[in-house]
Motif scaffolding. Structure first.
Motif, PDB file in Angstrom:
ATOM      1  N   UNK A 114      -0.614  12.292 -14.420  1.00 29.66           N
ATOM      2  CA  UNK A 114       0.256  11.187 -14.832  1.00 29.66           C
ATOM      3  C   UNK A 114       0.911  10.533 -13.624  1.00 29.66           C
ATOM      4  N   UNK A 115       1.307  11.346 -12.661  1.00 27.63           N
ATOM      5  CA  UNK A 115       1.957  10.826 -11.455  1.00 27.63           C
ATOM      6  C   UNK A 115       1.017   9.922 -10.674  1.00 27.63           C
ATOM      7  N   UNK A 116      -0.216  10.375 -10.487  1.00 33.75           N
ATOM      8  CA  UNK A 116      -1.180   9.591  -9.710  1.00 33.75           C
ATOM      9  C   UNK A 116      -1.597   8.341 -10.470  1.00 33.75           C
ATOM     10  N   UNK A 117      -1.787   8.473 -11.780  1.00 33.61           N
ATOM     11  CA  UNK A 117      -2.145   7.296 -12.576  1.00 33.61           C
ATOM     12  C   UNK A 117      -1.027   6.247 -12.514  1.00 33.61           C
ATOM     13  N   UNK A 118       0.220   6.696 -12.614  1.00 31.66           N
ATOM     14  CA  UNK A 118       1.340   5.764 -12.509  1.00 31.66           C
ATOM     15  C   UNK A 118       1.404   5.092 -11.148  1.00 31.66           C
ATOM     16  N   UNK A 119       1.113   5.874 -10.094  1.00 27.63           N
ATOM     17  CA  UNK A 119       1.088   5.294  -8.751  1.00 27.63           C
ATOM     18  C   UNK A 119       0.010   4.225  -8.633  1.00 27.63           C
ATOM     19  N   UNK A 120      -1.155   4.478  -9.207  1.00 27.42           N
ATOM     20  CA  UNK A 120      -2.239   3.501  -9.160  1.00 27.42           C
ATOM     21  C   UNK A 120      -1.880   2.234  -9.922  1.00 27.42           C
ATOM     22  N   UNK A 121      -1.213   2.377 -11.052  1.00 32.67           N
ATOM     23  CA  UNK A 121      -0.761   1.191 -11.790  1.00 32.67           C
ATOM     24  C   UNK A 121       0.162   0.362 -10.912  1.00 32.67           C
ATOM     25  N   UNK A 122       1.052   1.051 -10.184  1.00 30.49           N
ATOM     26  CA  UNK A 122       1.995   0.340  -9.336  1.00 30.49           C
ATOM     27  C   UNK A 122       1.339  -0.390  -8.185  1.00 30.49           C
ATOM     28  N   UNK A 123       0.418   0.263  -7.494  1.00 31.99           N
ATOM     29  CA  UNK A 123      -0.155  -0.356  -6.297  1.00 31.99           C
ATOM     30  C   UNK A 123      -1.236  -1.381  -6.631  1.00 31.99           C
ATOM     31  N   UNK A 137      -9.411   2.638 -14.439  1.00 27.16           N
ATOM     32  CA  UNK A 137     -10.788   2.762 -13.927  1.00 27.16           C
ATOM     33  C   UNK A 137     -10.804   3.567 -12.624  1.00 27.16           C
ATOM     34  N   UNK A 138      -9.875   3.263 -11.724  1.00 26.33           N
ATOM     35  CA  UNK A 138      -9.806   3.976 -10.455  1.00 26.33           C
ATOM     36  C   UNK A 138      -9.376   5.421 -10.675  1.00 26.33           C
ATOM     37  N   UNK A 185      -6.450   7.226  -3.122  1.00 29.26           N
ATOM     38  CA  UNK A 185      -6.422   6.082  -2.213  1.00 29.26           C
ATOM     39  C   UNK A 185      -7.844   5.701  -1.791  1.00 29.26           C
ATOM     40  N   UNK A 186      -8.701   6.691  -1.547  1.00 27.95           N
ATOM     41  CA  UNK A 186     -10.088   6.401  -1.192  1.00 27.95           C
ATOM     42  C   UNK A 186     -10.821   5.720  -2.348  1.00 27.95           C
ATOM     43  N   UNK A 212     -12.947   0.588  -4.592  1.00 32.79           N
ATOM     44  CA  UNK A 212     -12.850  -0.485  -5.586  1.00 32.79           C
ATOM     45  C   UNK A 212     -12.620  -1.830  -4.893  1.00 32.79           C
ATOM     46  N   UNK A 213     -11.720  -1.865  -3.907  1.00 31.86           N
ATOM     47  CA  UNK A 213     -11.456  -3.111  -3.197  1.00 31.86           C
ATOM     48  C   UNK A 213     -12.703  -3.601  -2.468  1.00 31.86           C
ATOM     49  N   UNK A 214     -13.430  -2.650  -1.859  1.00 28.74           N
ATOM     50  CA  UNK A 214     -14.662  -3.048  -1.154  1.00 28.74           C
ATOM     51  C   UNK A 214     -15.704  -3.586  -2.128  1.00 28.74           C
ATOM     52  N   UNK A 215     -15.815  -2.955  -3.285  1.00 24.55           N
ATOM     53  CA  UNK A 215     -16.794  -3.416  -4.268  1.00 24.55           C
ATOM     54  C   UNK A 215     -16.419  -4.798  -4.799  1.00 24.55           C
ATOM     55  N   UNK A 216     -15.122  -5.037  -4.979  1.00 23.37           N
ATOM     56  CA  UNK A 216     -14.674  -6.353  -5.415  1.00 23.37           C
ATOM     57  C   UNK A 216     -14.967  -7.409  -4.357  1.00 23.37           C
ATOM     58  N   UNK A 217     -14.765  -7.027  -3.096  1.00 22.57           N
ATOM     59  CA  UNK A 217     -15.052  -7.966  -2.010  1.00 22.57           C
ATOM     60  C   UNK A 217     -16.540  -8.281  -1.946  1.00 22.57           C
ATOM     61  N   UNK A 218     -17.387  -7.252  -2.102  1.00 25.07           N
ATOM     62  CA  UNK A 218     -18.836  -7.497  -2.098  1.00 25.07           C
ATOM     63  C   UNK A 218     -19.231  -8.392  -3.266  1.00 25.07           C
ATOM     64  N   UNK A 219     -18.613  -8.165  -4.425  1.00 23.08           N
ATOM     65  CA  UNK A 219     -18.926  -8.981  -5.596  1.00 23.08           C
ATOM     66  C   UNK A 219     -18.550 -10.438  -5.352  1.00 23.08           C
TER      67      UNK A 219
END
Length: 207
Positions: free
Chosen positions: A35-44, A53-54, A84-85, A90-97
């Motif tokens: 829950x902690x990590x999922x919440x952090x991902x929502x925030x960032x 998804x991440x 974080x990795x 995900x960011x790299x895949x979005x950039x490639x897309x």
């Protein structure tokens, strides 16, 4: 979670890990920190669907990576590094897309809804009511990561340095120290960047 409880939890995770009980280790760890990590991902990420998804990829990566985990850090720190990795991928895949769209269909790309053209986003209707979320809207992904790990998760600089280190072999202790020093300096610049906003809001205390 108190430091005492976290210490007990880390010991339990390590005990099952050293016994080779990978599935049980993953179950305990994800139940404890999920829950902690999922919440952090929502925030960032500022997008719940993307974060989920991440997070799903993170859980799979944790399970796959457990046999090779060497306890160079706490499990919690390593789990954040895995998350974080996964976000970086995900960011790299979005950039490639985006690159593919530009190359093959410029007209279609121009018709896509753009982040900064949309009048109201879900994260604006909810999280933007919180001062920290308003600050995040001003930040780059790297700055949001640094702010969240230091202020919200209260992580030590060495742990943050491990989390934001590049993928691959774990950095040496000396590299961690250098990175931690650089991050502290970056954080000071970040505080200066946000000082006017924070002073105006009177709601955020950076540590």
């Amino acid at each position: 979670m108190s430091m005492g409880n976290r210490y007990t939890l880390e010991n339990e995770i390590r005990r099952h890990h050293e016994l080779g009980e990978i599935n049980r280790t993953a179950e305990i760890a994800i139940r404890a920190y999920g829950d902690e990590i999922r919440g952090w991902l929502v925030g960032v990420t500022r997008d719940r669907t993307t974060a989920i998804e991440i997070y799903s990829a993170t859980c799979e990566d944790i399970w796959r990576g457990l046999p090779g985990f060497r306890w160079d850090s706490s499990f919690r720190t390593w789990a954040y590094q895995v998350a974080r990795n996964a976000w970086s991928r995900h960011l790299r895949s979005m950039e490639r897309a985006r690159e593919v769209e530009v190359q093959f269909d410029d007209d279609a790309l121009c018709k896509l809804p753009q982040w900064d053209r949309s009048e109201t986003h879900p994260w604006q209707r909810t999280e933007m009511r919180d001062s920290l979320a308003r600050l995040r809207a001003l930040l780059t992904p790297a700055e949001r990561t640094l702010l969240s790990l230091r202020v919200e998760q209260r992580m030590a600089w060495d742990d943050i340095a491990r989390i934001v280190a590049s993928d691959g072999e774990p950095p040496s202790p000396e590299a961690i120290r250098r990175k931690a020093t650089a991050l502290r300096q970056q954080f000071q610049r970040l505080k200066a960047k946000l000082h006017a906003f924070a002073a105006q809001e009177g709601l955020l205390q950076l540590a």
